[in-house]
Each structure stands twice: as structure tokens, then as C-alpha cells.
Design an enzyme around this catalytic site. Structure first.
Site, PDB file in Angstrom:
ATOM      1  N   CYS A   1       0.418  -5.576  -0.341  1.00 50.81           N
ATOM      2  CA  CYS A   1       1.131  -6.629  -0.763  1.00 50.81           C
ATOM      3  C   CYS A   1       2.767  -7.180  -0.536  1.00 50.81           C
ATOM      4  CB  CYS A   1       0.906  -6.645  -2.261  1.00 50.81           C
ATOM      5  SG  CYS A   1       0.704  -7.532  -3.365  1.00 50.81           S
TER       6      CYS A   1
ATOM      7  N   HIS B   1      -4.548  -5.215  -2.330  1.00 52.41           N
ATOM      8  CA  HIS B   1      -4.725  -3.306  -2.974  1.00 52.41           C
ATOM      9  C   HIS B   1      -5.455  -2.933  -2.732  1.00 52.41           C
ATOM     10  CE1 HIS B   1      -0.410  -3.982  -5.010  1.00 52.41           C
ATOM     11  NE2 HIS B   1      -0.349  -5.679  -5.585  1.00 52.41           N
TER      12      HIS B   1
ATOM     13  N   GLU C   1      -5.615  -0.092  -2.516  1.00 54.07           N
ATOM     14  CA  GLU C   1      -5.786   1.358  -2.991  1.00 54.07           C
ATOM     15  C   GLU C   1      -5.803   1.400  -4.671  1.00 54.07           C
ATOM     16  OE1 GLU C   1      -1.860  -0.610  -4.992  1.00 54.07           O
ATOM     17  OE2 GLU C   1      -3.467  -0.761  -2.363  1.00 54.07           O
TER      18      GLU C   1
END
Length: 319
Positions: free
Chosen positions: A142, A235, A237
Site C-alpha cells: 500500500c 492489503h 495481509e
């Protein structure tokens, strides 16, 4: 992990064309595995949660990984106790003479600032410059991706009409790229950002390949052809509840955020969010560790420095 077969097996060429790691008996006899050393620059405000999210994804392979966490010494943290940083994090001055197989730089809630306005920008530039000679493969997430593209290639960022927030379908544009081995044609991808790197400027960087795109989000994942640099604009994650937490935070701050798209069942924020990207996240990080890091780094850790160096960039003009 690699598959050992008899050299000359008819299936070998096709397997290798599909990015399957096939080795013959001779290479297998000399195959050694050492722990990989990774550095995580965690710029997110909820560090304990981001630590857990990253470690969960790094733990999905048989590889042993040693992880160091780095904090920005030039920044005063509001959401993380200094005692936690002192106990579990390192400063750049403590690791600058070390070499790492991989580097992960997370996102940060500073994208509405100009890069040079971020209080740790000079330190960020120093880390990115250092990584060219001390890290084998770097993965940026990001804001970390946007900032690194600006530092390395002068790719500017531009404001979006409104915050891009939700789960968006991305298309795999380069299915033969090792980072997308095992992927379907499409995968779901969390996004949470106000800005994007300028697409026309990205196209002018000859070493960068666009690996995945989305009609709604534009370019979503880039990488250098040698996989030494990987850029994720979203994202992967994030866990199930992260976007919900950010949505509530923004509401409490009076920002009147739009509901994250394709996230809550029937767009009801009282319902449990739908998790639709876990398998893609696990597979992508495993592929990065295997193909971009493990298969490129030497067995002898002391030789890692000879494998890390690449061309230099003029970072001083950005400070």
C-alpha cells in the site's frame, strides 16, 4: 518446495514451464536449506495486530524464517508503547550492517500527506536506499509501495475521488509469473487507500511488470522482472475484521466513510464480514518466499551481501 525427479523425465519441461521447481538427483544431493532472514518495517498504527498478520502469512511454508521488526526512530508513536518497541523491535542503526534475504515494508496511514511531509521520510529513504545493497527481495504494501516507487523511480501519487475501501476482484495478467503459481484467473483483494501511484508514470518504468489489475482499482500488483522488488497496492495481509475496524474508526472521527464494498453480507455492517481472500494471501506470500527469496539467495549466509547489490539510484534529491 522442489520436486526431485529422474533427469530426462518427459514431464520435466512442461512442469518447469509452469514454474514448478524440479531438480535432478545431482542438485538434490547438494541441496542445503538454511533459515531465511527477513526484516519487517511495520509502519501501521496497530503494530501488534500487523505483526500477527504478517507472521501468519510467513509461517505457511516449510521454510524456517528469522524475523526482525524495525521501527522508525524519527517518529513518535501514539498507539504502541515504547516498552514494546524496545523489547521486540530494532532501529535502523542496529541493523544497517546486516544482510537480509527479504524485506517487507507495510502500509501507513499517511497517504494524504505529501511524501516529503511525512516526519520519517528521510529515514524511509535511507532504508530504501540501504535495501538495494543489503536485501535480496523487497515486498512493499500500500503506502509502502507508493512511497518506494516514488523514491526509486519518481512515480508520483494522485488523489482518488474518494477512499477506495472494500474487497475487489483482481485479474491475474501474468499467470506464468512465479508469484502467481497456483492462482485462479481472478482473486479477491482488500483495498483501503485514498491515493494511487500514477499509472502513466508506472508504464514508463521499463523494469516493472504489471502482474494484476482490476477494473475498479487499476494496477494492483507490480514487480521487477527479476522479482527483486514487489509492489502490492492493497492489503492481502488484512484479516477478517480489519476493514470493519477501520470503518468504525473513520465513523468515530466524523469522516462519514462509505461502507466497504463487497465486504459485509447484504451491506449490513452488523453482520460478520466475509473472508474471501485468505487463500490468495497465503499463496502469494508463500510464492514470494519460495520464488523471489529462497530460490535466489545463497546457502551460505555470509555470501548474501554479494547477491544483494544492484544498480544505485539518486535518493538525495528527495530529501
Amino acid at each position: 518446495m522442489p520436486v526431485k525427479v529422474i533427469e530426462g523425465l518427459p514431464a520435466i519441461d512442461e512442469l518447469r514451464a509452469d514454474n514448478i521447481f524440479v531438480m535432478d538427483n545431482e542438485r538434490a544431493k547438494n541441496q542445503n536449506i538454511r533459515p531465511l532472514n527477513l526484516l519487517v518495517v511495520n509502519l501501521m498504527p496497530r503494530k501488534l495486530i500487523t505483526d500477527r498478520q504478517i507472521l501468519r502469512l510467513l509461517s505457511n511454508t516449510p521454510l524456517q524464517i528469522n524475523v526482525d521488526f524495525l521501527f522508525m526512530a524519527s517518529h513518535e508513536f501514539k498507539n504502541t508503547k515504547q516498552s514494546h518497541l524496545d523489547s521486540f523491535y530494532k532501529s535502523f542503526s542496529e541493523i544497517k550492517d546486516d544482510y537480509y534475504d527479504g524485506l517487507i515494508i507495510t502500509g501507513a496511514p499517511v497517504e494524504q500527506l505529501e511524501f516529503e511531509e511525512v516526519d520519517y521520510w528521510s529515514e524511509f529513504l535511507e532504508i530504501v536506499k540501504w535495501s538495494k545493497s543489503h536485501v535480496y527481495s523487497s515486498l512493499h504494501i500500500c503506502w509502502g509501495a507508493q512511497a518506494a516507487l516514488y523514491a526509486r523511480y519518481e512515480v508520483t501519487k494522485e488523489n482518488l475521488p474518494q477512499k477506495l475501501c472494500g474487497i475487489y476482484k483482481s485479474s491475474v495478467e501474468q499467470p506464468k509469473n512465479p508469484l502467481f503459481r497456483g492462482f485462479d484467473d481472478f482473486f479477491n483483494y482488500p483495498q483501503s487507500r485514498y491515493t494511487q501511484s500514477n499509472p502513466s508514470e508506472i508504464k514508463k518504468v521499463p523494469d516493472l511488470e504489471v502482474l494484476s489489475t482490476s477494473k475498479e482499482t487499476g494496477f494492483s500488483i507490480l514487480a521487477k522482472k527479476n522479482l527483486r522488488e514487489v509492489y502490492l497496492f492493497g492489503h492481502l495481509e488484512y484479516d477478517r475484521e480489519t476493514l470493519a475496524w477501520e470503518y468504525e474508526r473513520d465513523r468515530e472521527e466524523g469522516l462519514k466513510p462509505a461502507l466497504p464494498k463487497n465486504y459485509f453480507p447484504k451491506d449490513n455492517d452488523k453482520e460478520k464480514p466475509q473472508m474471501s481472500w485468505a487463500s490468495a494471501a497465503s499463496l502469494f506470500f508463500s510464492n514470494w518466499l519460495n520464488y523471489a527469496v529462497y530460490q535466489g539467495t545463497p546457502y551460505l549466509g555470509e555470501r548474501l551481501g554479494h547477491h544483494c547489490g544492484e544498480e544505485n539510484y539518486d535518493f538525495n534529491q528527495k530529501e
